[in-house]
Design a protein around this motif. Sequence first.
Motif, PDB file in Angstrom:
ATOM      1  N   LEU A  47      -1.828   2.799 -13.723  1.00  0.00           N
ATOM      2  CA  LEU A  47      -2.853   3.623 -13.072  1.00  0.00           C
ATOM      3  C   LEU A  47      -2.226   4.744 -12.246  1.00  0.00           C
ATOM      4  CD1 LEU A  47      -5.276   0.789 -11.860  1.00  0.00           C
ATOM      5  CD2 LEU A  47      -5.688   2.416 -13.711  1.00  0.00           C
ATOM      6  N   ALA A  48      -1.084   4.443 -11.606  1.00  0.00           N
ATOM      7  CA  ALA A  48      -0.452   5.432 -10.728  1.00  0.00           C
ATOM      8  C   ALA A  48       0.224   6.563 -11.494  1.00  0.00           C
ATOM      9  CB  ALA A  48       0.569   4.743  -9.821  1.00  0.00           C
ATOM     10  N   SER A  49       0.449   6.358 -12.779  1.00  0.00           N
ATOM     11  CA  SER A  49       1.207   7.341 -13.557  1.00  0.00           C
ATOM     12  C   SER A  49       0.391   8.582 -13.929  1.00  0.00           C
ATOM     13  CB  SER A  49       1.739   6.689 -14.838  1.00  0.00           C
ATOM     14  OG  SER A  49       0.678   6.304 -15.693  1.00  0.00           O
ATOM     15  N   ASN A  50      -0.883   8.597 -13.587  1.00  0.00           N
ATOM     16  CA  ASN A  50      -1.741   9.743 -13.956  1.00  0.00           C
ATOM     17  C   ASN A  50      -1.649  10.897 -12.965  1.00  0.00           C
ATOM     18  OD1 ASN A  50      -2.911   8.540 -16.317  1.00  0.00           O
ATOM     19  ND2 ASN A  50      -4.074   7.198 -14.957  1.00  0.00           N
ATOM     20  N   VAL A  51      -0.493  11.044 -12.338  1.00  0.00           N
ATOM     21  CA  VAL A  51      -0.245  12.151 -11.415  1.00  0.00           C
ATOM     22  C   VAL A  51       1.125  12.734 -11.741  1.00  0.00           C
ATOM     23  CG1 VAL A  51      -1.701  11.215  -9.568  1.00  0.00           C
ATOM     24  CG2 VAL A  51       0.699  10.533  -9.710  1.00  0.00           C
ATOM     25  N   SER A  52       1.598  13.683 -10.953  1.00  0.00           N
ATOM     26  CA  SER A  52       2.912  14.262 -11.196  1.00  0.00           C
ATOM     27  C   SER A  52       3.996  13.201 -11.023  1.00  0.00           C
ATOM     28  CB  SER A  52       3.174  15.417 -10.239  1.00  0.00           C
ATOM     29  OG  SER A  52       3.268  14.954  -8.906  1.00  0.00           O
ATOM     30  N   TYR A  53       5.159  13.447 -11.603  1.00  0.00           N
ATOM     31  CA  TYR A  53       6.229  12.443 -11.616  1.00  0.00           C
ATOM     32  C   TYR A  53       6.635  12.032 -10.205  1.00  0.00           C
ATOM     33  CZ  TYR A  53      10.824  10.312 -12.231  1.00  0.00           C
ATOM     34  OH  TYR A  53      11.902   9.469 -12.171  1.00  0.00           O
ATOM     35  N   GLN A  54       6.915  12.989  -9.327  1.00  0.00           N
ATOM     36  CA  GLN A  54       7.389  12.641  -7.991  1.00  0.00           C
ATOM     37  C   GLN A  54       6.302  11.952  -7.170  1.00  0.00           C
ATOM     38  OE1 GLN A  54       8.919  15.777  -5.312  1.00  0.00           O
ATOM     39  NE2 GLN A  54      10.780  14.530  -5.186  1.00  0.00           N
ATOM     40  N   LEU A  55       5.070  12.404  -7.293  1.00  0.00           N
ATOM     41  CA  LEU A  55       3.978  11.724  -6.587  1.00  0.00           C
ATOM     42  C   LEU A  55       3.817  10.299  -7.115  1.00  0.00           C
ATOM     43  CD1 LEU A  55       1.683  11.795  -4.551  1.00  0.00           C
ATOM     44  CD2 LEU A  55       0.216  12.797  -6.326  1.00  0.00           C
ATOM     45  N   PHE A  56       4.006  10.138  -8.393  1.00  0.00           N
ATOM     46  CA  PHE A  56       3.971   8.804  -9.014  1.00  0.00           C
ATOM     47  C   PHE A  56       4.992   7.877  -8.353  1.00  0.00           C
ATOM     48  CE2 PHE A  56       5.751   6.496 -12.957  1.00  0.00           C
ATOM     49  CZ  PHE A  56       5.027   5.355 -12.694  1.00  0.00           C
ATOM     50  N   ILE A  57       6.205   8.376  -8.108  1.00  0.00           N
ATOM     51  CA  ILE A  57       7.235   7.557  -7.470  1.00  0.00           C
ATOM     52  C   ILE A  57       6.826   7.189  -6.050  1.00  0.00           C
ATOM     53  CG2 ILE A  57       9.647   7.454  -6.743  1.00  0.00           C
ATOM     54  CD1 ILE A  57       9.293   7.448  -9.755  1.00  0.00           C
ATOM     55  N   PHE A  58       6.291   8.150  -5.293  1.00  0.00           N
ATOM     56  CA  PHE A  58       5.891   7.864  -3.914  1.00  0.00           C
ATOM     57  C   PHE A  58       4.735   6.858  -3.861  1.00  0.00           C
ATOM     58  CE2 PHE A  58       7.900  12.093  -2.897  1.00  0.00           C
ATOM     59  CZ  PHE A  58       8.911  11.557  -2.105  1.00  0.00           C
ATOM     60  N   ILE A  59       3.802   6.951  -4.797  1.00  0.00           N
ATOM     61  CA  ILE A  59       2.710   5.968  -4.854  1.00  0.00           C
ATOM     62  C   ILE A  59       3.283   4.588  -5.183  1.00  0.00           C
ATOM     63  CG2 ILE A  59       0.656   5.268  -6.145  1.00  0.00           C
ATOM     64  CD1 ILE A  59      -0.016   8.234  -6.481  1.00  0.00           C
ATOM     65  N   SER A  60       4.293   4.550  -6.043  1.00  0.00           N
ATOM     66  CA  SER A  60       4.924   3.273  -6.402  1.00  0.00           C
ATOM     67  C   SER A  60       5.637   2.649  -5.209  1.00  0.00           C
ATOM     68  CB  SER A  60       5.929   3.487  -7.542  1.00  0.00           C
ATOM     69  OG  SER A  60       5.286   3.959  -8.709  1.00  0.00           O
ATOM     70  N   MET A  61       6.053   3.481  -4.260  1.00  0.00           N
ATOM     71  CA  MET A  61       6.793   2.996  -3.095  1.00  0.00           C
ATOM     72  C   MET A  61       5.893   2.350  -2.045  1.00  0.00           C
ATOM     73  SD  MET A  61       9.453   5.282  -0.819  1.00  0.00           S
ATOM     74  CE  MET A  61       9.696   6.364  -2.241  1.00  0.00           C
ATOM     75  N   ILE A  62       4.594   2.570  -2.140  1.00  0.00           N
ATOM     76  CA  ILE A  62       3.671   2.097  -1.096  1.00  0.00           C
ATOM     77  C   ILE A  62       3.671   0.568  -0.959  1.00  0.00           C
ATOM     78  CG2 ILE A  62       1.235   1.958  -0.432  1.00  0.00           C
ATOM     79  CD1 ILE A  62       0.894   4.797  -1.555  1.00  0.00           C
ATOM     80  N   THR A 110       5.476  -6.180  -6.743  1.00  0.00           N
ATOM     81  CA  THR A 110       6.476  -5.113  -6.595  1.00  0.00           C
ATOM     82  C   THR A 110       7.560  -5.228  -7.658  1.00  0.00           C
ATOM     83  OG1 THR A 110       7.834  -6.369  -5.016  1.00  0.00           O
ATOM     84  CG2 THR A 110       6.052  -5.024  -4.119  1.00  0.00           C
ATOM     85  N   SER A 111       7.859  -6.455  -8.070  1.00  0.00           N
ATOM     86  CA  SER A 111       8.832  -6.635  -9.149  1.00  0.00           C
ATOM     87  C   SER A 111       8.252  -6.180 -10.483  1.00  0.00           C
ATOM     88  CB  SER A 111       9.251  -8.107  -9.225  1.00  0.00           C
ATOM     89  OG  SER A 111      10.205  -8.316 -10.231  1.00  0.00           O
ATOM     90  N   GLY A 112       6.983  -6.505 -10.719  1.00  0.00           N
ATOM     91  CA  GLY A 112       6.319  -6.066 -11.941  1.00  0.00           C
ATOM     92  C   GLY A 112       6.249  -4.547 -12.040  1.00  0.00           C
ATOM     93  N   GLN A 113       6.150  -3.875 -10.908  1.00  0.00           N
ATOM     94  CA  GLN A 113       6.166  -2.407 -10.910  1.00  0.00           C
ATOM     95  C   GLN A 113       7.443  -1.878 -11.557  1.00  0.00           C
ATOM     96  OE1 GLN A 113       4.906  -2.165  -6.425  1.00  0.00           O
ATOM     97  NE2 GLN A 113       4.761  -0.120  -7.300  1.00  0.00           N
ATOM     98  N   PHE A 114       8.573  -2.450 -11.163  1.00  0.00           N
ATOM     99  CA  PHE A 114       9.856  -1.974 -11.684  1.00  0.00           C
ATOM    100  C   PHE A 114       9.988  -2.234 -13.181  1.00  0.00           C
ATOM    101  CE2 PHE A 114      11.412  -2.259  -7.185  1.00  0.00           C
ATOM    102  CZ  PHE A 114      11.800  -0.925  -7.079  1.00  0.00           C
ATOM    103  N   TYR A 115       9.532  -3.413 -13.624  1.00  0.00           N
ATOM    104  CA  TYR A 115       9.646  -3.731 -15.042  1.00  0.00           C
ATOM    105  C   TYR A 115       8.773  -2.818 -15.895  1.00  0.00           C
ATOM    106  CZ  TYR A 115      12.068  -8.008 -13.641  1.00  0.00           C
ATOM    107  OH  TYR A 115      12.962  -8.893 -13.117  1.00  0.00           O
ATOM    108  N   ALA A 116       7.611  -2.454 -15.356  1.00  0.00           N
ATOM    109  CA  ALA A 116       6.671  -1.639 -16.132  1.00  0.00           C
ATOM    110  C   ALA A 116       6.877  -0.152 -15.931  1.00  0.00           C
ATOM    111  CB  ALA A 116       5.233  -2.014 -15.749  1.00  0.00           C
TER     112      ALA A 116
END
Length: 504
Positions: free
Chosen positions: A160-175, A26-32
């Motif tokens: 991998l999660a960035s291949n969708v719309s911006y807001q959906l990308f954020i929600f996938i990152s929150m999982i 989860t920390s690596g998500q924020f850095y990347a």
Amino acid sequence: MFHNLLSVGPYGQWIVAIMATICSLTSGQFYAWPAAALPKINSGSAGFSLTDNESAWMITITFLGNILSPIPSGALMDRIGRRSTLSLGLLVAITSWLILAFQTDIVSILIARFLSGVWGGIVYTVVPAFLGEVVDPKIRGSMGAVFGVMLYVGALYESLASNVSYQLFIFISMIPPIILFVGFLFIPESPYYYLRKEKREKAKNSIIWLKGRCSDEDLDILQQRVQEQLEMKGTFCDIFRTKAGRKAFIIVEVLQAVQRCSGVTFLFAYTTVVVPESWLSPQDSFLLLTIVWITCSLLSSTFMDKFGRKTLLCISCLGSGLGMSAAAVWYYLRDFSEIDTSTTNYIPLLFLIFSGIFYSMGIVSIPTIVQSELFPVNVKSKGSALACITANIFSGISTRFFYDINDAIWVYFNFVIMGVSPLICVVFILTVMVETKGKSLEMIQDMLNGHKVVKPVAERFVISQGLGKGSPNEDPDQIATSLPSSLIPSQIPFGLDRPSFEFF
């Protein structure tokens, strides 16, 4: 909280360890996240745009959170517990994602990114202690290795999660943080924390959940160990009172600075900005780089303890420095010569892959492995805190001034810095750094003080009797070294000694 509802026998410690290491993901998500989000922001598909200066601050402010949170989180974990501190930190992480999902003004984005840095500081302060206190020594090294790799897995997840719309990308990152928060409700607190608070019965129940059993004799030994640790507290000033402490401080600080100036911090944030379109898009290039980092980090764990720290770090610095320097030459030719480089846009990615292979061999892990070996036990957490601050200062500098360097000099100079830093470090390694592989803490302190080091009598006896792997001619260092350093950024101590982990 609800751990009494479950009984998992001797596998409890594995469950807790895996969940704790996922905190690194989860920390690596924020850095990347910047590398994955900047293409959307710059193209306008995110619904808003940022100036170059705002983008730089969006990335850099994360490291400010990293700098400010370790010391308070270290105090908090002793007050409310390791698990509770991580659960509270996960709420901070989830809040950060929620702000990014629903707010697009620069102030809100900076607040969210600062909170993400606070979570990163909590992870690298609390998780090492939590792992060290709940996991058996025989699997602690492998869990530490997983902890390191998970940072890159988090970057891969974002890519991998960035291949969708911006807001959906954020929600996938929150999982992941949401799942982790729920999971933490079903695991026990560290037994060390309970013993610190003189809650012996709760400590016993925690150990039973983690390992399936706990005798009163084992609990007595553990309680004595906790008391010994509490009596061995040092101060920041103690680091500088001896020649050994001062030299350890210099070595650790220089290696941490070089680690952060050698590329991965920069590439986590700006790969999709600096890598040109070629066979792969910039986004796919970042995806490929994360796969290379993960693969090479895993492979490096197989030979980390077969070579000396100095030898491996020298090779790593040379390879990484040459790769980055070659990339700098390509960017210089593209921007300052009349040579047509349009047909060679794939070359920077190849050089970055080459550099990443060597970076994963040593620079990514050895500085903090050495950090855990150089500082004596009573000041290890203090020395690690200073190293954490230094590392994040240089991370912030390398990301904050990217656009300024581009405007004043040009992009190639960023790669010059990332190439020259590890090459200069080779000289430092050969002239100042001490070899720590297979040495006891006492032997390392003698080396730092400039004293002649003599192997202990017991070790010479083991060798003479052929009690290592069966041969009297074995390498004493291999016999003396019981735990693999693998790719963990610092060796997780047993008990309450808790160095911070820093990766990039």
